[in-house]
Each structure stands twice: as C-alpha cells, then as structure tokens.
Design an enzyme around this catalytic site. Sequence first.
Site, PDB file in Angstrom:
ATOM      1  N   TYR A  21       0.872  -1.173   0.000  1.00 40.60           N
ATOM      2  CA  TYR A  21       0.000   0.000   0.000  1.00 40.60           C
ATOM      3  C   TYR A  21       0.905   1.217   0.000  1.00 40.60           C
ATOM      4  O   TYR A  21       1.869   1.282   0.787  1.00 40.60           O
ATOM      5  CB  TYR A  21      -0.872   0.007   1.278  1.00 40.60           C
ATOM      6  CG  TYR A  21      -1.649   1.292   1.452  1.00 40.60           C
ATOM      7  CD1 TYR A  21      -2.984   1.382   1.078  1.00 40.60           C
ATOM      8  CD2 TYR A  21      -1.036   2.433   1.969  1.00 40.60           C
ATOM      9  CE1 TYR A  21      -3.684   2.565   1.207  1.00 40.60           C
ATOM     10  CE2 TYR A  21      -1.723   3.620   2.092  1.00 40.60           C
ATOM     11  CZ  TYR A  21      -3.054   3.685   1.710  1.00 40.60           C
ATOM     12  OH  TYR A  21      -3.729   4.865   1.830  1.00 40.60           O
ATOM     13  N   GLU A  61      -3.539   7.463  -3.919  1.00 42.40           N
ATOM     14  CA  GLU A  61      -3.372   6.197  -3.208  1.00 42.40           C
ATOM     15  C   GLU A  61      -3.256   5.024  -4.187  1.00 42.40           C
ATOM     16  O   GLU A  61      -4.073   4.883  -5.087  1.00 42.40           O
ATOM     17  CB  GLU A  61      -4.588   5.984  -2.304  1.00 42.40           C
ATOM     18  CG  GLU A  61      -4.585   4.666  -1.568  1.00 42.40           C
ATOM     19  CD  GLU A  61      -5.887   4.442  -0.820  1.00 42.40           C
ATOM     20  OE1 GLU A  61      -5.962   4.822   0.363  1.00 42.40           O
ATOM     21  OE2 GLU A  61      -6.838   3.910  -1.413  1.00 42.40           O
TER      22      GLU A  61
END
Length: 373
Positions: A98, A186
């Site tokens: 991530y 993101e």
Amino acid sequence: MEYQSRELLIQYGVPVPEAEVADSPEAASAIQARLGGMVVVKAQVLAGGRGKAGGVRIARTPEEAATVAGRILGLEIGGQRVRKVLVTRAVKSVKEYYLSVLVDRNAKGIEAVFSDKGGITIEEAAAGHPGRIRHVGIDPFLGPDGTSFLAGIDAGELGPEIARSLLEITRSLFRLCVEKDCSLVELNPLSLVEGGKLVALDAKIVVDDNGLPMHPELLAFRNPDEYGGDEIEAREAGLSYVGLDGNIGCMVNGAGLSMATMDLIKYYGAAPANFLDIGGSSNPEKVVKAFSILLGKPGVKAILINIFGGITRCDDVANGILKAKSMIEIGVPIVIRLIGTNDVKAKEILQGAGIEAYNDLGEAIKRVVAYVA
Ligand code: GDP
Ligand code: MN
C-alpha cells in the site's frame, strides 16, 4: 474513477498494467481478445471495496470476459450502478503493498503512507498491526527526502531494488499530488511482480475541488454519476450543498453554523441528510429551492432550519419560510431555530402560522431528533 486515475499515473510515470475501458460485454470481450491471455475485469465506480463486492473478476477468454463484464455491469456497488468496466491485463503479483501520498493537515504538510500489508485487507492490517503502517512526512517544497523516506518505511527489510522503486514512485505521486492539487493519491495494491518490478494495480485520487478552476483538464474527469440528483440541483441553484445519508434535512445560514448544526444532530443521536448553507439571504425563492431539494431526497423525515440573525433579519427569514410553505407542499415536520436580529417578531410570525420555533439550538435539535427517532 480508476480508469481516470490511471491516466494521471501514466502522465507521471507510474507503471500500470495495460488496460481499456468498456461499457458493454461485447466491448469487454473485444478488449480481452486484443490483450490476450488472462485479464481482470473491474467495476468502475467511485467506491472502494469493489473486489469484496464482486466487482473485480478474472477472465481468460473473450467469452468469459463478456460473461463477467455482463455480471459486473449489472451490479450496484456502494449505492452506485456500474456503467463501465476496466479490462486490464492480469498481473502476477508476488506481494501487495500500500502506498499513498496525502495532505496531512496536522503536520501542515504532505505525508507518505506505506505498508507491506497492502491489498483488500489493508483496513484490517491497519487495525490489527498499526506498526505495519508507516507514516513519513514530506517537505511540501522539497519533496520526499530519500534518506528519511527509506528509514521511515523500514526499507532495509525490502531490499535495495524495491526500496529504490518505492522512492521513485513516491516522488511521482508527490509531484502529482502537488501539481494537481490533490488531497490523496493512493495505490492499493502496488504489486510486486516477478522480476522485482512494482506495478500499480489500483489507484484512488481525490482532487481538492478548490483547485479545479486551475485544472480544466481535471474538470473534464467529472462524472455526473458522482453527484446525487440533489447535489446537481443544488449546484445549479447556486446553493452550497453536500448530500449525506441521514434523515434530518438541514437549512442553515452560514457554513460554520451548518457544520456545528450537523455535529449537534449527531451528538443527539441522529444524522443529517445534508449540509446546506443558504447564506445570508432570506430570499423566498432560495428557501423554496432548498425545501424542494430536501423534500425530493429519499429518506428525509424532518427538516431543521437554523438561522443566526446578524445582518440577516429573522423576521425576513420567517416571512420567506411562510411564503415557501405556501408555494410548496411540505409533508414532513419542520423545526425552526432563530436567534438574533428581530427574532421575537420572527417567532410571532411563525407561531401564528402554526410552526414551532425555538431560540435555543439544543432544544430545537432535540425536538427534530425526536421526530425521526
Ligand atoms: P478494490 O477492491 O476496489 O480496492 O479494487 P482493486 O482494484 O484493488 O482490486 C481488488 C483486488 O484484486 C486487489 O487488491 C488485488 O489483490 C486483486 N487484483 C486486481 N487486479 C489484479 C491483477 O492483475 N493481478 C492480481 N494478482 N491481483 C489483482
Ligand atoms: Mn484497491
């Protein structure tokens, strides 16, 4: 949406798998045929958790691509109907990371967030292993500093090659975030593929609306589906409005008072249906418009009007409300709180028309919450 975020990632040099958008099973099947081999068909909606909702599926043949695209195009995810799918070349992932870059208001700067436990279970990872989520501050003027970034994400455990790619991708995300006025960029997952390369398999970008006038190219990304009918109507009427999920419709003069009103509704155990700042005006047309937007919103069970009369005169507002009431059928209870200039007169006007009016905000909110309980 993901397919639009991808365009920005490509502009900024972040590796993504080859992909194309389709709005029908036939188109999806043609893309699979063009790409060849295994593809992933992905619902394009402005919601996370598409994988868990059945909106991300594998296909190996044109027929299979058509079938899964047909199934996904029929879905509703996060309250949104799926109208487009992205067909991407499937990537063999060894590990999922991530990585995001976001505006950190507390630090008054930019922050990178990294985890080696990326993928669809990132929320659980964040709850269960908060230590595995790394936060690294970034100087908004200088960008990521290699040394502190690598130390901050514990790059030693990743090996030099992955660490170097992560730094490079973070620099790209940082430039994208700053240059396009984003509040969040993101990647989840950012996948490690065999051979050590990193590829962004999913991207979510949040653009600060206040930056849009400087970025006409981003304005072109606007999806009509992104806004509810109430929000579109409000924008056309020039009202400052945000639709929410609760059942108490709110009409307030002033943005700060609106925020405080929503907080208090929550505090007393209910939920606001919207944010609406009707501004300093008592213009009945505006009030009528606001009523019609709130009444057209499914689930609104009561309306709270909260007016702080400064320059705005409460009696003007009261007359505006009566006029609005005579022009439009209002089938739900209305609770009004007015205080300030000419509030005594305003209360008389409203009570004469059988409308409950309060001076005390807490009392008014308790009353309206009781209506929806
Ligand atoms: P989200 O559920 O809305 O976050 O949608 P994603 O685009 O992240 O897809 C969900 C999950 O599907 C990802 O976290 C990946 O684990 C998996 N996924 C999507 N595309 C690929 C791919 O090309 N290869 C592999 N191995 N997994 C993929
Ligand atoms: Mn994802």
